[in-house]
Design an enzyme around this catalytic site. Structure first.
Site, PDB file in Angstrom:
ATOM      1  N   CYS A   2       3.821  21.968   2.193  1.00  0.00           N
ATOM      2  CA  CYS A   2       3.017  23.179   2.049  1.00  0.00           C
ATOM      3  C   CYS A   2       3.509  23.906   0.807  1.00  0.00           C
ATOM      4  CB  CYS A   2       3.204  24.100   3.246  1.00  0.00           C
ATOM      5  SG  CYS A   2       2.826  23.321   4.818  1.00  0.00           S
ATOM      6  N   ARG A  28      -0.158  21.371  -3.216  1.00  0.00           N
ATOM      7  CA  ARG A  28       0.827  21.048  -2.183  1.00  0.00           C
ATOM      8  C   ARG A  28       0.207  21.036  -0.779  1.00  0.00           C
ATOM      9  NH1 ARG A  28       6.126  21.176  -3.479  1.00  0.00           N
ATOM     10  NH2 ARG A  28       6.610  21.495  -1.293  1.00  0.00           N
ATOM     11  N   TRP A  75      -0.404  22.380   4.598  1.00  0.00           N
ATOM     12  CA  TRP A  75      -0.732  20.964   4.832  1.00  0.00           C
ATOM     13  C   TRP A  75      -0.212  20.680   6.219  1.00  0.00           C
ATOM     14  CZ3 TRP A  75      -3.598  17.439   2.424  1.00  0.00           C
ATOM     15  CH2 TRP A  75      -3.424  16.093   2.738  1.00  0.00           C
ATOM     16  N   ASN A 101       7.868  25.806   4.853  1.00  0.00           N
ATOM     17  CA  ASN A 101       7.485  24.477   4.378  1.00  0.00           C
ATOM     18  C   ASN A 101       8.536  23.517   4.894  1.00  0.00           C
ATOM     19  OD1 ASN A 101       6.709  22.196   2.913  1.00  0.00           O
ATOM     20  ND2 ASN A 101       7.899  22.819   1.126  1.00  0.00           N
ATOM     21  N   GLY A 102       8.132  22.531   5.667  1.00  0.00           N
ATOM     22  CA  GLY A 102       9.102  21.582   6.215  1.00  0.00           C
ATOM     23  C   GLY A 102       8.762  21.259   7.659  1.00  0.00           C
ATOM     24  N   GLU A 481       0.155  -5.771  -2.289  1.00  0.00           N
ATOM     25  CA  GLU A 481       0.166  -4.369  -2.704  1.00  0.00           C
ATOM     26  C   GLU A 481       0.573  -4.241  -4.182  1.00  0.00           C
ATOM     27  OE1 GLU A 481      -1.088  -1.774  -1.769  1.00  0.00           O
ATOM     28  OE2 GLU A 481       0.046  -0.138  -2.663  1.00  0.00           O
ATOM     29  N   LYS A 485      -1.852  -2.501  -7.035  1.00  0.00           N
ATOM     30  CA  LYS A 485      -1.446  -1.387  -7.910  1.00  0.00           C
ATOM     31  C   LYS A 485      -1.720  -1.749  -9.369  1.00  0.00           C
ATOM     32  CE  LYS A 485      -1.325   1.134  -5.636  1.00  0.00           C
ATOM     33  NZ  LYS A 485      -1.483   1.217  -4.261  1.00  0.00           N
ATOM     34  N   GLU A 488      -5.567  -1.944 -10.121  1.00  0.00           N
ATOM     35  CA  GLU A 488      -6.406  -0.747 -10.051  1.00  0.00           C
ATOM     36  C   GLU A 488      -6.093   0.277 -11.125  1.00  0.00           C
ATOM     37  OE1 GLU A 488      -6.116   1.584  -6.431  1.00  0.00           O
ATOM     38  OE2 GLU A 488      -3.997   1.126  -6.255  1.00  0.00           O
ATOM     39  N   HIS A 504      -2.068 -24.731  -3.026  1.00  0.00           N
ATOM     40  CA  HIS A 504      -3.334 -25.251  -2.489  1.00  0.00           C
ATOM     41  C   HIS A 504      -4.512 -24.773  -3.320  1.00  0.00           C
ATOM     42  CE1 HIS A 504      -1.294 -26.901   0.983  1.00  0.00           C
ATOM     43  NE2 HIS A 504      -0.650 -25.744   1.102  1.00  0.00           N
ATOM     44  N   LYS A 604     -10.352   8.861  -4.495  1.00  0.00           N
ATOM     45  CA  LYS A 604      -9.191   8.953  -3.590  1.00  0.00           C
ATOM     46  C   LYS A 604      -9.595   8.697  -2.152  1.00  0.00           C
ATOM     47  CE  LYS A 604      -4.913   9.625  -2.687  1.00  0.00           C
ATOM     48  NZ  LYS A 604      -4.048   8.484  -3.004  1.00  0.00           N
TER      49      LYS A 604
HETATM   50  C1  F6R Z   1      -5.136   1.944  -3.401  1.00  0.00           C
HETATM   51  C2  F6R Z   1      -5.731   2.929  -2.533  1.00  0.00           C
HETATM   52  C3  F6R Z   1      -6.857   2.513  -1.673  1.00  0.00           C
HETATM   53  C4  F6R Z   1      -6.733   3.145  -0.291  1.00  0.00           C
HETATM   54  C5  F6R Z   1      -7.974   2.824   0.555  1.00  0.00           C
HETATM   55  C6  F6R Z   1      -7.828   3.369   1.957  1.00  0.00           C
HETATM   56  O1  F6R Z   1      -4.087   2.465  -4.139  1.00  0.00           O
HETATM   57  O2  F6R Z   1      -5.351   4.072  -2.532  1.00  0.00           O
HETATM   58  O3  F6R Z   1      -6.918   1.136  -1.561  1.00  0.00           O
HETATM   59  O4  F6R Z   1      -5.577   2.668   0.307  1.00  0.00           O
HETATM   60  O5  F6R Z   1      -9.110   3.351  -0.042  1.00  0.00           O
HETATM   61  O6  F6R Z   1      -7.673   4.744   1.946  1.00  0.00           O
HETATM   62  P1  F6R Z   1      -7.179   5.511   3.220  1.00  0.00           P
HETATM   63  O7  F6R Z   1      -5.757   5.142   3.472  1.00  0.00           O
HETATM   64  O8  F6R Z   1      -7.354   6.957   2.882  1.00  0.00           O
HETATM   65  O9  F6R Z   1      -8.054   5.087   4.358  1.00  0.00           O
END
Ligand code: F6R
Length: 609
Positions: A2, A28, A75, A101-102, A481, A485, A488, A504, A604
């Site tokens: 927060c 935050r 948050w 906050n915490g 993963e 990263k 993307e 294969h 996001k």
């Molecule tokens: C990759 C990334 C996306 C999310 C995906 C699911 O870095 O951020 O692949 O992981 O869109 O998002 P959430 O976790 O919000 O359901």
């Protein structure tokens, strides 16, 4: 996570200053907001759920009277984002206001004790106990000062906090204290401020004092007095001049949110170690009862599910099905039923594909469990039990800190389930718990020692046309993963496979100089993985290995390597092993001139199917 802010002004009203500062702290947290001021010996409060602008529009945050006040942008961690749970929280008589906050780990016990003594609670938060504890401390005879009452109170708290307190009993002071959550003071000749982060007061002053863990501060127009919580001894500290540009300040000196969030991982992992045992136990009970368990998610969250399926199997002997959410309905929609349990994992709690899977599961009477970073999200509303992973807002589009936190929570769940099912010995449990507690430190070490290497490796491979990521066992998830990263944010086409599968088909791509990243924890797969490395080397691949410190065998085979500290158990290995790969992806994006926070074509939160 927060945002907190407060000020004492020589002239003028505090409320608009607090409002403007909270706007600067909105990154935050932004699910609720509140302010408290004191004027003529009376406490005034405005608070509500919703974003700052919306709450201001409805309630005018600026018209609170008084030149002293505190404010909070929330948050949610404990209690849904509702008006009643928004900060500030007050004592029984409405004379003491607290923002926090915490996470207070022992709040349930404290609350029970206070309720037994007649205190009446209004919210579901952990924070409210602080106001009531201070109220109690002030009832002593002779009454202590407000600062001493806060001091006595914080000694009773377990967990993390930065708090600020105002009271009508000493209406010219703000008392702040800190343990493992950030707190800074700002000073100038006309006012004194405190905040979670410097950006909150940067337009008002560039003179800042950093408060350390275990310190309590009394603010007044005379200045600030810092004492150690442990022994009340005085601390003398001079303000420092801050020369950050405003947009840099929001990122706490990091050039991009993604790098800031990568560096926040140790703190976020610590937060996951403070989750309420009750919810973990409840979830473990549901998992134990289920005839079949689906781990459902998208993207990075799916990779956390994939890794978790190894944890559940290896620790609790529970077979689970990790499923990409957009495929769940087609693949399992007809077979899921009242005996099935769906554990949906979603940072945002709003991903359309994940929610669609959850809806179908609910229609078929399955049990829905949720793991999310967003309390109050749709996922929290539709889950029978949910856990909030408490990573704070993640602003960079690429998930980093939320991934490692998801892994930490899932490993705790797997451990609880293992205990319930009697599948691991007490010694093994103790050993794994100790290693889990050490993960934040392990990641700190990696961030300190491997970042330079990530920059160099990114420079060396910045023109590579394609990358391979390979791992065996649980490291398959790490490979997926690492690849996501890189793809993307640096727009480098990349392929990830379980290393055993690479021969294969995919190996036909390899030609001299082709970069192949191998994830190489020293687990049961190590020997076989060396065979896979040899296969790639024989075809001229350039090996980039992520190894345990001192793994000379693989270091000798690799052109480049990252080292992570020794002794991390296999089931926890994705956390340390992904960290250098997050840094690699970040620096590849930087080398190629891309903004890693806002990769093209991505959002996001993906709320369409
Ligand atoms: C990759 C990334 C996306 C999310 C995906 C699911 O870095 O951020 O692949 O992981 O869109 O998002 P959430 O976790 O919000 O359901």
């Amino acid at each position: 996570m927060c945002g907190i802010f407060g000020c004492i002004l020589k002239n003028g009203n505090a409320a608009p200053v607090i409002h403007a500062a909270l706007k600067r702290l909105e990154y935050r947290g932004y699910d609720s907001v509140g302010e408290a001021t004191i004027s003529n010996g009376k406490l005034f409060i405005k608070k509500d759920q919703g974003k700052i602008d919306d709450v201001h529009k409805a309630r005018n945050l600026d018209d609170l009277p008084g030149s002293i006040g505190i404010g909070h942008t929330r948050w949610a961690t404990h209690g849904a984002p509702l008006e009643i749970n928004a900060h500030p929280h007050v004592d029984c008589h409405g004379q003491i206001a607290v923002i926090h906050n915490g996470i207070i780990e022992n709040y349930a016990d404290l609350k029970q004790e206070l309720e037994n003594r007649g205190h009446v609670f209004k919210s579901k938060t952990d924070t409210e106990v602080i106001a009531h504890l201070i109220e109690r401390a002030l009832e002593a005879f002779p009454p202590p000062s407000l600062a001493d009452a806060v001091l006595e109170t914080v000694k009773k708290l377990d967990g993390s906090y930065s708090i600020a307190v105002i009271s009508t009993k000493e209406p010219d002071k703000i008392i702040c204290a800190r343990h493992e959550s950030p707190l800074v003071i700002g000073v100038n000749e006309n006012a004194i401020y405190f905040a979670s982060d410097i950006p909150a007061f940067l337009p008002l002053t560039n003179k800042a004092v950093i408060v350390d863990d275990g310190e309590i501060v009394t603010l007044s127009l005379k200045g600030f007095e810092i004492r150690k919580i442990a022994d009340s001894s005085m601390v003398s500290r001079e303000p420092k001049l801050i020369d950050w540009a405003p947009e840099m300040a929001v990122k706490q000196g990091y050039p991009y949110f993604m790098l800031k969030e990568i560096h926040e991982q140790p703190a976020c992992l610590r937060n996951t170690l403070r989750l309420q045992e009750h919810y973990l136990d409840l979830m473990a009970t549901f998992l134990d009862r289920a005839r079949e368990v689906y781990l459902v998610a998208c993207g990075t969250s799916y990779h956390a599910c994939l890794a978790s399926s190894y944890m559940f199997s290896k620790l609790a002997f529970l077979a689970t099905y990790p499923v990409i959410a957009s495929e769940f309905v087609e693949q399992h929609g007809k077979s899921v039923n009242i005996d099935s349990t769906i554990l949906a994992v979603s940072q945002s709690g709003e991903t359309a594909d994940t929610l669609a899977s959850v809806n179908v599961a609910r229609q078929r009477a399955a049990t829905v469990l949720g793991l999310t970073n967003t309390i109050g999200s749709t996922l929290t509303r539709v889950s029978r039990v949910y856990i909030g992973q408490q990573s704070g807002p993640e602003i960079g589009v690429a998930a980093t800190k939320t991934f490692t936190s998801q892994l930490s929570v899932m490993s705790q769940l797997a451990l609880r389930l293992a205990k319930k099912r009697g599948k691991v010995s007490q010694d093994e449990m103790d050993y794994l718990a100790e290693k889990l507690n050490k993960l934040p430190e392990t990641v700190e070490t990696i961030l300190r020692t491997q970042e330079e290497k990530a920059k160099q490796i990114a420079k060396k491979y910045k023109d590579a046309k394609v990358f391979f990521f390979l791992g065996r066992g649980i490291s398959t998830a790490t490979a997926y993963e690492g690849r996501l990263k890189l793809m993307e944010i640096a727009y480098v086409p990349a392929i990830a496979f379980p290393a055993g599968e690479s021969k294969h088909g995919p190996i036909s791509l390899v030609e001299p100089g082709f970069p192949v990243v191998f994830i190489c924890p020293k687990d049961d797969t190590h020997k076989t993985l060396i065979g896979n490395i040899m296969e790639m080397k024989a075809r001229g691949a350039s090996i980039i290995a992520v190894v345990e410190e001192g793994d000379e065998e693989i270091k000798n085979l690799a052109e480049d390597f990252f080292e992570v500290p020794k002794g991390v158990p296999e089931v926890l290995s994705p956390v340390p092993f992904i960290t250098p790969l997050q840094l690699l992806a970040y620096y590849m994006a930087i080398e190629k001139g891309f903004n890693p926070d806002t990769p093209r074509n991505l959002a996001k939160s993906v709320t369409v199917k």
